[in-house]
Design a protein around this motif. Sequence first.
Motif, mmCIF file in Angstrom:
data_model
loop_
_atom_site.group_PDB
_atom_site.id
_atom_site.type_symbol
_atom_site.label_atom_id
_atom_site.label_comp_id
_atom_site.label_asym_id
_atom_site.label_seq_id
_atom_site.Cartn_x
_atom_site.Cartn_y
_atom_site.Cartn_z
ATOM 1 N N ALA A 151 -10.533 -9.403 -40.955
ATOM 2 C CA ALA A 151 -11.606 -9.081 -40.011
ATOM 3 C C ALA A 151 -12.933 -9.670 -40.486
ATOM 4 C CB ALA A 151 -11.727 -7.565 -39.846
ATOM 5 N N LEU A 152 -13.195 -9.565 -41.786
ATOM 6 C CA LEU A 152 -14.407 -10.150 -42.354
ATOM 7 C C LEU A 152 -14.395 -11.668 -42.220
ATOM 8 C CD1 LEU A 152 -14.540 -7.985 -45.601
ATOM 9 C CD2 LEU A 152 -16.160 -7.837 -43.712
ATOM 10 N N ILE A 153 -13.249 -12.273 -42.546
ATOM 11 C CA ILE A 153 -13.123 -13.728 -42.485
ATOM 12 C C ILE A 153 -13.275 -14.229 -41.049
ATOM 13 C CG2 ILE A 153 -11.527 -15.658 -42.844
ATOM 14 C CD1 ILE A 153 -10.360 -13.935 -45.201
ATOM 15 N N SER A 154 -12.668 -13.516 -40.104
ATOM 16 C CA SER A 154 -12.777 -13.906 -38.699
ATOM 17 C C SER A 154 -14.232 -13.874 -38.234
ATOM 18 C CB SER A 154 -11.930 -12.969 -37.834
ATOM 19 O OG SER A 154 -12.073 -13.284 -36.465
ATOM 20 N N SER A 155 -14.962 -12.839 -38.640
ATOM 21 C CA SER A 155 -16.377 -12.742 -38.271
ATOM 22 C C SER A 155 -17.177 -13.881 -38.884
ATOM 23 C CB SER A 155 -16.938 -11.394 -38.735
ATOM 24 O OG SER A 155 -18.271 -11.228 -38.348
ATOM 25 N N PHE A 156 -16.849 -14.237 -40.129
ATOM 26 C CA PHE A 156 -17.529 -15.342 -40.804
ATOM 27 C C PHE A 156 -17.281 -16.656 -40.069
ATOM 28 C CE2 PHE A 156 -17.492 -18.651 -44.209
ATOM 29 C CZ PHE A 156 -18.815 -18.548 -44.609
ATOM 30 N N ARG A 157 -16.059 -16.882 -39.658
ATOM 31 C CA ARG A 157 -15.723 -18.125 -38.967
ATOM 32 C C ARG A 157 -16.332 -18.173 -37.575
ATOM 33 N NH1 ARG A 157 -9.625 -18.347 -41.528
ATOM 34 N NH2 ARG A 157 -10.215 -19.621 -43.344
ATOM 35 N N GLN A 158 -16.400 -17.037 -36.914
ATOM 36 C CA GLN A 158 -17.020 -17.009 -35.593
ATOM 37 C C GLN A 158 -18.510 -17.334 -35.665
ATOM 38 O OE1 GLN A 158 -16.097 -13.195 -33.827
ATOM 39 N NE2 GLN A 158 -13.895 -13.570 -33.942
ATOM 40 N N VAL A 198 -19.126 -2.435 -44.358
ATOM 41 C CA VAL A 198 -19.868 -1.179 -44.419
ATOM 42 C C VAL A 198 -18.944 -0.042 -43.998
ATOM 43 C CG1 VAL A 198 -22.080 -2.299 -43.920
ATOM 44 C CG2 VAL A 198 -20.732 -1.342 -42.041
ATOM 45 N N SER A 199 -19.396 1.171 -44.292
ATOM 46 C CA SER A 199 -18.696 2.365 -43.839
ATOM 47 C C SER A 199 -19.728 3.327 -43.270
ATOM 48 C CB SER A 199 -17.951 3.025 -45.001
ATOM 49 O OG SER A 199 -17.333 4.227 -44.574
ATOM 50 N N ARG A 200 -19.655 3.563 -41.965
ATOM 51 C CA ARG A 200 -20.600 4.444 -41.284
ATOM 52 C C ARG A 200 -22.051 4.051 -41.562
ATOM 53 N NH1 ARG A 200 -17.762 10.380 -42.390
ATOM 54 N NH2 ARG A 200 -15.729 9.854 -41.516
ATOM 55 N N GLY A 201 -22.288 2.766 -41.557
ATOM 56 C CA GLY A 201 -23.631 2.256 -41.745
ATOM 57 C C GLY A 201 -24.070 2.116 -43.185
ATOM 58 N N LYS A 202 -23.253 2.582 -44.129
ATOM 59 C CA LYS A 202 -23.607 2.489 -45.539
ATOM 60 C C LYS A 202 -23.004 1.216 -46.140
ATOM 61 C CE LYS A 202 -24.008 7.463 -46.286
ATOM 62 N NZ LYS A 202 -23.543 8.628 -47.086
ATOM 63 N N ARG A 203 -23.826 0.498 -46.894
ATOM 64 C CA ARG A 203 -23.407 -0.792 -47.460
ATOM 65 C C ARG A 203 -22.233 -0.626 -48.413
ATOM 66 N NH1 ARG A 203 -29.340 -2.313 -49.512
ATOM 67 N NH2 ARG A 203 -28.969 -0.243 -50.389
ATOM 68 N N GLY A 204 -21.324 -1.602 -48.353
ATOM 69 C CA GLY A 204 -20.159 -1.554 -49.215
ATOM 70 C C GLY A 204 -19.689 -2.940 -49.598
ATOM 71 N N ASN A 205 -18.428 -3.051 -49.873
ATOM 72 C CA ASN A 205 -17.777 -4.308 -50.246
ATOM 73 C C ASN A 205 -16.425 -4.376 -49.550
ATOM 74 O OD1 ASN A 205 -19.384 -5.720 -52.502
ATOM 75 N ND2 ASN A 205 -19.397 -3.582 -53.179
ATOM 76 N N PRO A 206 -15.858 -5.586 -49.430
ATOM 77 C CA PRO A 206 -16.293 -6.912 -49.911
ATOM 78 C C PRO A 206 -17.421 -7.504 -49.057
ATOM 79 C CG PRO A 206 -13.893 -6.796 -49.572
ATOM 80 C CD PRO A 206 -14.494 -5.623 -48.875
ATOM 81 N N VAL A 207 -17.915 -8.649 -49.533
ATOM 82 C CA VAL A 207 -18.885 -9.432 -48.785
ATOM 83 C C VAL A 207 -18.453 -10.895 -48.796
ATOM 84 C CG1 VAL A 207 -20.809 -7.887 -49.333
ATOM 85 C CG2 VAL A 207 -20.363 -9.869 -50.779
ATOM 86 N N ILE A 208 -18.860 -11.625 -47.772
ATOM 87 C CA ILE A 208 -18.647 -13.066 -47.738
ATOM 88 C C ILE A 208 -20.018 -13.738 -47.764
ATOM 89 C CG2 ILE A 208 -17.657 -15.044 -46.530
ATOM 90 C CD1 ILE A 208 -15.665 -13.213 -45.217
ATOM 91 N N LEU A 209 -20.193 -14.642 -48.718
ATOM 92 C CA LEU A 209 -21.460 -15.340 -48.886
ATOM 93 C C LEU A 209 -21.295 -16.806 -48.500
ATOM 94 C CD1 LEU A 209 -22.347 -13.888 -52.408
ATOM 95 C CD2 LEU A 209 -23.038 -13.007 -50.174
ATOM 96 N N PRO A 210 -22.170 -17.333 -47.645
ATOM 97 C CA PRO A 210 -22.068 -18.744 -47.247
ATOM 98 C C PRO A 210 -22.501 -19.661 -48.388
ATOM 99 C CG PRO A 210 -24.044 -17.783 -46.319
ATOM 100 C CD PRO A 210 -23.295 -16.649 -46.971
ATOM 101 N N LYS A 211 -22.071 -20.899 -48.303
ATOM 102 C CA LYS A 211 -22.359 -21.855 -49.376
ATOM 103 C C LYS A 211 -23.849 -22.123 -49.533
ATOM 104 C CE LYS A 211 -21.511 -25.937 -46.447
ATOM 105 N NZ LYS A 211 -20.662 -27.144 -46.279
ATOM 106 N N SER A 212 -24.633 -21.807 -48.520
ATOM 107 C CA SER A 212 -26.082 -22.029 -48.610
ATOM 108 C C SER A 212 -26.719 -21.168 -49.698
ATOM 109 C CB SER A 212 -26.748 -21.723 -47.264
ATOM 110 O OG SER A 212 -26.519 -20.380 -46.874
ATOM 111 N N LEU A 213 -26.027 -20.115 -50.149
ATOM 112 C CA LEU A 213 -26.578 -19.225 -51.174
ATOM 113 C C LEU A 213 -26.123 -19.587 -52.589
ATOM 114 C CD1 LEU A 213 -26.279 -15.690 -49.525
ATOM 115 C CD2 LEU A 213 -28.282 -17.162 -49.696
#
Length: 220
Positions: free
Chosen positions: A136-143, A153-168
């Motif tokens: 789901a994360l990967i699909s959102s990144f590709r879209q 996130v979980s109920r608006g609270k920050r969590g993991n994993p994360v996907i970081l673009p190459k620009s960073l």
Amino acid sequence: MEVATTTPLQDDSKHERPPATVAAVILAAGKASRMGEGGGHKLLAEFDGEPLVRRAAKTALSADVNVVIVVTGHRWNEIEAAVLGLEVTAIYNPEFASGMASSLIAGYSAAAARGVDGVLVMLADMPGVTVGDLNALISSFRQSSGKVIIRAVSRGKRGNPVILPKSLKDSIMQLKGDVGARHLLETSGTPVIDLDIGEAARLDVDTPEEVLVAGGVLKG
């Protein structure tokens, strides 16, 4: 007599941009200090009959990623043994005691991650994260054409994993100490898309009690 002619339709598929490539970097180098003296290594605790770090690696391998990298440090030989036989690249971080930043840098520096559009950063001690969550994360990144940060996130609270673009990448390579990418997420100016994956986004195991509550069995 007039002869009707037709123009062949163009095959637009030839001009479609290929999907963004993603490398999964699993951070498995920490000292697990909150397990206490003689408390065992949390990543070697067994969930469903296999070490937690191996479970994380298999989850990543089953997701739609291009490569899986496991960054080791503390008790690296046992961690590498736990993922033996899997198609992962194990990278030893000699600076692991300095904190998470060095492990992120080690993962980004791996030859296997070179040229990818994004890096999926996973913590190895999160037993609830599923293949479906990662996809789901990967699909959102590709879209988003691989241009944004995707954060679980979980109920608006920050969590993991994360996907970081190459620009960073350049900013990641400048990190120091026991910090992850959270500061960059807040200051880089890169758009962030939050994706709710439920409680798994915030469920990690840092103590023997948390391992047991999450369904794990302490081993070595």
